[in-house]
Design a protein around this motif. Structure first.
Motif, PDB file in Angstrom:
ATOM      1  N   ALA A   1       9.763 -20.457 -12.932  1.00  0.00           N
ATOM      2  CA  ALA A   1       9.210 -22.003 -13.567  1.00  0.00           C
ATOM      3  C   ALA A   1       9.007 -22.971 -12.256  1.00  0.00           C
ATOM      4  CB  ALA A   1      10.294 -22.171 -14.613  1.00  0.00           C
ATOM      5  N   LEU A   2      10.014 -23.084 -11.756  1.00  0.00           N
ATOM      6  CA  LEU A   2       9.870 -23.607 -10.023  1.00  0.00           C
ATOM      7  C   LEU A   2       8.238 -23.351  -9.745  1.00  0.00           C
ATOM      8  CD1 LEU A   2      13.327 -24.568  -9.491  1.00  0.00           C
ATOM      9  CD2 LEU A   2      11.988 -25.736 -10.145  1.00  0.00           C
ATOM     10  N   GLU A   3       9.161 -21.789  -9.034  1.00  0.00           N
ATOM     11  CA  GLU A   3       7.704 -21.758  -8.111  1.00  0.00           C
ATOM     12  C   GLU A   3       5.857 -21.935  -8.934  1.00  0.00           C
ATOM     13  OE1 GLU A   3       8.906 -17.617  -7.582  1.00  0.00           O
ATOM     14  OE2 GLU A   3      10.460 -18.294  -5.546  1.00  0.00           O
ATOM     15  N   SER A   4       5.765 -21.541  -9.844  1.00  0.00           N
ATOM     16  CA  SER A   4       4.601 -21.588 -10.568  1.00  0.00           C
ATOM     17  C   SER A   4       3.835 -22.799 -10.860  1.00  0.00           C
ATOM     18  CB  SER A   4       5.216 -20.698 -12.129  1.00  0.00           C
ATOM     19  OG  SER A   4       5.100 -19.965 -12.316  1.00  0.00           O
ATOM     20  N   TYR A   5       5.184 -24.114 -10.904  1.00  0.00           N
ATOM     21  CA  TYR A   5       4.950 -25.398 -10.391  1.00  0.00           C
ATOM     22  C   TYR A   5       4.373 -25.953  -9.074  1.00  0.00           C
ATOM     23  CZ  TYR A   5       5.017 -30.202 -10.391  1.00  0.00           C
ATOM     24  OH  TYR A   5       4.605 -31.822 -10.675  1.00  0.00           O
ATOM     25  N   SER A   6       5.183 -25.387  -7.943  1.00  0.00           N
ATOM     26  CA  SER A   6       5.008 -25.470  -6.411  1.00  0.00           C
ATOM     27  C   SER A   6       3.594 -24.806  -6.078  1.00  0.00           C
ATOM     28  CB  SER A   6       5.776 -24.382  -5.780  1.00  0.00           C
ATOM     29  OG  SER A   6       5.987 -25.105  -4.330  1.00  0.00           O
ATOM     30  N   ASN A   7       3.371 -23.952  -7.192  1.00  0.00           N
ATOM     31  CA  ASN A   7       1.966 -23.126  -6.744  1.00  0.00           C
ATOM     32  C   ASN A   7       0.727 -23.689  -7.430  1.00  0.00           C
ATOM     33  OD1 ASN A   7       3.095 -21.951  -5.049  1.00  0.00           O
ATOM     34  ND2 ASN A   7       3.830 -19.831  -6.394  1.00  0.00           N
ATOM     35  N   GLY A   8       1.190 -24.712  -8.707  1.00  0.00           N
ATOM     36  CA  GLY A   8      -0.148 -25.333  -9.338  1.00  0.00           C
ATOM     37  C   GLY A   8      -0.674 -24.673 -10.384  1.00  0.00           C
ATOM     38  N   GLN A   9       0.358 -23.787 -11.073  1.00  0.00           N
ATOM     39  CA  GLN A   9       0.419 -23.361 -12.140  1.00  0.00           C
ATOM     40  C   GLN A   9       0.837 -23.792 -13.087  1.00  0.00           C
ATOM     41  OE1 GLN A   9       1.625 -19.514 -10.757  1.00  0.00           O
ATOM     42  NE2 GLN A   9      -0.209 -19.195  -9.736  1.00  0.00           N
ATOM     43  N   PRO A  10       0.127 -24.729 -14.035  1.00  0.00           N
ATOM     44  CA  PRO A  10       0.963 -25.114 -15.017  1.00  0.00           C
ATOM     45  C   PRO A  10       1.743 -24.575 -16.763  1.00  0.00           C
ATOM     46  CG  PRO A  10      -1.644 -26.122 -15.736  1.00  0.00           C
ATOM     47  CD  PRO A  10      -0.939 -25.454 -13.566  1.00  0.00           C
ATOM     48  N   VAL A  11       0.218 -23.204 -16.756  1.00  0.00           N
ATOM     49  CA  VAL A  11       0.584 -22.446 -17.760  1.00  0.00           C
ATOM     50  C   VAL A  11       1.763 -21.587 -17.788  1.00  0.00           C
ATOM     51  CG1 VAL A  11      -0.338 -20.958 -19.802  1.00  0.00           C
ATOM     52  CG2 VAL A  11      -1.945 -22.925 -18.900  1.00  0.00           C
ATOM     53  N   SER A  12       1.559 -21.255 -16.321  1.00  0.00           N
ATOM     54  CA  SER A  12       3.150 -20.003 -16.375  1.00  0.00           C
ATOM     55  C   SER A  12       4.019 -21.085 -15.711  1.00  0.00           C
ATOM     56  CB  SER A  12       2.585 -19.251 -14.901  1.00  0.00           C
ATOM     57  OG  SER A  12       1.493 -19.184 -14.350  1.00  0.00           O
ATOM     58  N   CYS A  13       4.391 -21.934 -15.598  1.00  0.00           N
ATOM     59  CA  CYS A  13       5.732 -22.958 -15.478  1.00  0.00           C
ATOM     60  C   CYS A  13       6.250 -23.492 -17.545  1.00  0.00           C
ATOM     61  CB  CYS A  13       5.309 -24.284 -15.013  1.00  0.00           C
ATOM     62  SG  CYS A  13       6.693 -25.058 -14.437  1.00  0.00           S
ATOM     63  N   ILE A  14       5.073 -23.834 -18.350  1.00  0.00           N
ATOM     64  CA  ILE A  14       5.738 -24.044 -18.999  1.00  0.00           C
ATOM     65  C   ILE A  14       6.148 -22.708 -19.863  1.00  0.00           C
ATOM     66  CG2 ILE A  14       4.921 -25.378 -21.125  1.00  0.00           C
ATOM     67  CD1 ILE A  14       3.368 -26.411 -19.712  1.00  0.00           C
ATOM     68  N   ALA A  15       5.188 -21.913 -19.512  1.00  0.00           N
ATOM     69  CA  ALA A  15       5.489 -20.639 -20.017  1.00  0.00           C
ATOM     70  C   ALA A  15       7.376 -19.952 -19.761  1.00  0.00           C
ATOM     71  CB  ALA A  15       4.541 -19.005 -20.320  1.00  0.00           C
ATOM     72  N   SER A  16       7.673 -20.026 -18.507  1.00  0.00           N
ATOM     73  CA  SER A  16       8.473 -20.076 -17.657  1.00  0.00           C
ATOM     74  C   SER A  16      10.010 -20.773 -18.717  1.00  0.00           C
ATOM     75  CB  SER A  16       8.600 -20.188 -16.658  1.00  0.00           C
ATOM     76  OG  SER A  16       7.760 -18.645 -16.039  1.00  0.00           O
ATOM     77  N   CYS A  17       9.432 -22.124 -19.274  1.00  0.00           N
ATOM     78  CA  CYS A  17      10.324 -23.057 -19.609  1.00  0.00           C
ATOM     79  C   CYS A  17      10.751 -22.442 -21.428  1.00  0.00           C
ATOM     80  CB  CYS A  17       9.840 -24.549 -19.625  1.00  0.00           C
ATOM     81  SG  CYS A  17       9.670 -25.276 -18.300  1.00  0.00           S
ATOM     82  N   ARG A  18       9.676 -21.621 -21.625  1.00  0.00           N
ATOM     83  CA  ARG A  18      10.051 -21.635 -22.867  1.00  0.00           C
ATOM     84  C   ARG A  18      11.043 -19.948 -23.203  1.00  0.00           C
ATOM     85  NH1 ARG A  18       6.926 -17.093 -25.545  1.00  0.00           N
ATOM     86  NH2 ARG A  18       7.609 -16.750 -27.485  1.00  0.00           N
ATOM     87  N   ILE A  19      10.534 -19.393 -22.305  1.00  0.00           N
ATOM     88  CA  ILE A  19      11.581 -18.304 -21.927  1.00  0.00           C
ATOM     89  C   ILE A  19      12.754 -18.590 -21.475  1.00  0.00           C
ATOM     90  CG2 ILE A  19      11.888 -16.124 -20.809  1.00  0.00           C
ATOM     91  CD1 ILE A  19       8.699 -16.146 -20.111  1.00  0.00           C
TER      92      ILE A  19
ATOM     93  N   LEU B   1      11.131 -29.474 -28.015  1.00  0.00           N
ATOM     94  CA  LEU B   1      10.438 -29.017 -26.828  1.00  0.00           C
ATOM     95  C   LEU B   1      10.114 -27.425 -26.069  1.00  0.00           C
ATOM     96  CD1 LEU B   1      10.066 -29.050 -23.538  1.00  0.00           C
ATOM     97  CD2 LEU B   1      12.693 -28.251 -23.760  1.00  0.00           C
ATOM     98  N   TYR B   2      11.118 -26.592 -27.084  1.00  0.00           N
ATOM     99  CA  TYR B   2      10.402 -25.104 -27.366  1.00  0.00           C
ATOM    100  C   TYR B   2       8.622 -25.424 -27.963  1.00  0.00           C
ATOM    101  CZ  TYR B   2       9.830 -20.811 -29.984  1.00  0.00           C
ATOM    102  OH  TYR B   2       8.992 -19.897 -30.520  1.00  0.00           O
ATOM    103  N   VAL B   3       8.081 -25.879 -29.239  1.00  0.00           N
ATOM    104  CA  VAL B   3       7.219 -26.241 -29.566  1.00  0.00           C
ATOM    105  C   VAL B   3       6.390 -25.907 -28.716  1.00  0.00           C
ATOM    106  CG1 VAL B   3       6.424 -26.948 -31.328  1.00  0.00           C
ATOM    107  CG2 VAL B   3       7.589 -26.225 -32.713  1.00  0.00           C
ATOM    108  N   MET B   4       6.394 -27.376 -28.501  1.00  0.00           N
ATOM    109  CA  MET B   4       6.050 -28.115 -26.988  1.00  0.00           C
ATOM    110  C   MET B   4       5.238 -27.007 -25.934  1.00  0.00           C
ATOM    111  SD  MET B   4       6.070 -31.372 -24.621  1.00  0.00           S
ATOM    112  CE  MET B   4       6.905 -31.032 -23.540  1.00  0.00           C
ATOM    113  N   THR B   5       6.352 -26.171 -25.443  1.00  0.00           N
ATOM    114  CA  THR B   5       6.385 -24.672 -24.388  1.00  0.00           C
ATOM    115  C   THR B   5       5.415 -24.172 -25.698  1.00  0.00           C
ATOM    116  OG1 THR B   5       8.069 -24.368 -24.858  1.00  0.00           O
ATOM    117  CG2 THR B   5       7.915 -25.710 -22.904  1.00  0.00           C
ATOM    118  N   CYS B   6       5.219 -23.974 -26.398  1.00  0.00           N
ATOM    119  CA  CYS B   6       4.450 -22.758 -27.021  1.00  0.00           C
ATOM    120  C   CYS B   6       3.276 -22.719 -27.487  1.00  0.00           C
ATOM    121  CB  CYS B   6       5.397 -22.105 -28.945  1.00  0.00           C
ATOM    122  SG  CYS B   6       6.678 -20.822 -28.730  1.00  0.00           S
ATOM    123  N   ASP B   7       3.372 -24.218 -27.253  1.00  0.00           N
ATOM    124  CA  ASP B   7       2.059 -24.691 -27.683  1.00  0.00           C
ATOM    125  C   ASP B   7       1.146 -24.775 -26.377  1.00  0.00           C
ATOM    126  OD1 ASP B   7       1.575 -24.573 -30.221  1.00  0.00           O
ATOM    127  OD2 ASP B   7       2.289 -26.806 -30.433  1.00  0.00           O
TER     128      ASP B   7
END
Length: 332
Positions: A206-224, A281-287
């Motif tokens: 999640a941290l690396e996705s954010y650092s790399n400018g990848q919002p969807v991957s970061c958010i998906a990792s937060c859900r996981i 928060l889970y619902v938001m990270t899903c959507d």
């Protein structure tokens, strides 16, 4: 000891600085001033040769401004101060001095002559120093360079951010007081590595996705992270939300099921605010994450959510708060 994500963030910041995409190092006093203002004059003396773009031999001045291991020196300085400033706030002081030296002409792109109709400005620096805060903030929002965006993203990984106030860029903590702003990521990672190693790997992603400018991957990792963490506390043959119910400290929650809370069928005398907030928060990270390409069809087209880096930062910070809450709750 720093985690790998923090090392990467510091390395990326050092890269942007060494490539002069944030600060223009055009004379020998630039880093003397930055490090002295941060109370790190000893580090300047140690790496002085590496921080000077000009070399002198009599009256000779190097026109090519060639550095000797400039990147390595900057990275080592940042890493050294970060590791030694867990409780002193010295890293924040250093980054404040660096932010003070940021060149608007490097971090803004476009035609500054079109920023304010009827007035002419020679460059972005002059523009930002003369216009009111509203116009200056608009320029920061609409004209930042890719390098500046990357710089801010990696600051965020270190729990720092930049705001424009009173005609200047100011370093600010994201969530904590300045003296402890760089501790949250390490505290969470240390706990996860020790008690929840599988979740630690996803948190790193999640941290690396954010650092790399990848919002969807970061958010998906937060859900996981959330579903994985609460799955460790659920009962057999139940879903992850049952684990959230078991961990939550809401009044009366042990007398209802997770499904009844989600379906609004639980005892209406209680609101179960902790459970509902985390489940929200889970619902938001899903959507915005795993299901962001889904949506209703209106007028023949799918109406999809568009996840931004601001959304990713919101989800990441909220997930960090949930992790800290779980950590504290389980330690009681």
């Amino acid at each position: 000891m720093m985690d790998r994500t923090e090392v990467i963030a510091i390395s990326k910041i050092a890269t942007l600085i060494s490539e002069e995409k944030i600060i223009r190092t055009d004379d020998n006093s630039v880093w003397d001033k930055i490090l002295s203002n941060a109370g790190q004059s000893e580090l300047y003396e140690r790496y002085e040769e590496n921080l000077q773009p000009y070399t002198y031999n009599g009256k000779y001045e190097n026109p090519n401004r060639k550095f000797k291991e400039f990147f390595t020196a900057i990275k080592t300085i940042l890493k050294t101060v970060y590791m030694e400033s867990e409780n002193s706030g010295e890293f924040q002081k250093l980054m404040e001095a660096i932010v003070d030296a940021i060149d608007f002409n490097l971090i803004l792109e476009g035609n500054h002559e079109e920023l304010e109709e009827g007035n002419y400005y020679y460059n972005f620096k002059q523009y930002m120093e003369r216009v009111d805060d509203r116009l200056a903030k608009l320029a920061m929002e609409t004209m930042p360079s890719p390098a500046y965006k990357e710089f801010v993203l990696n600051l965020n990984i270190l729990n720092l951010d930049i705001q424009f106030e009173n005609r200047k860029l100011k370093l600010r903590p994201l969530t904590e007081d300045v003296e402890h702003a760089n501790q949250t990521t390490s505290v969470i990672m240390d706990w996860l590595k020790h008690d929840h190693p599988a979740i630690a790997d996803v948190y790193k992603e999640a941290l690396e996705s954010y650092s790399n400018g990848q919002p969807v991957s970061c958010i998906a990792s937060c859900r996981i992270i959330m579903t994985g963490l609460f799955s460790e506390s659920k009962d057999e043959q139940t879903k992850w939300a049952n684990g959230l119910r078991n961990v939550s400290t809401d009044q009366n929650i042990q007398n209802v099921t997770a499904k009844d809370i989600i379906d609004n069928k639980a005892n209406r005398n209680f609101n179960y605010p902790r459970f509902r907030s985390i489940y929200g928060l889970y619902v938001m990270t899903c959507d915005l994450g795993a299901h962001n390409l889904e949506g209703p069809i209106i007028d023949g087209s799918v109406q999809r959510e568009v996840a931004t880096m601001n959304d990713a930062l919101l989800c990441l910070r909220m997930t960090q708060d949930v992790l800290l809450w779980v950590k504290a709750t389980k330690q009681r």
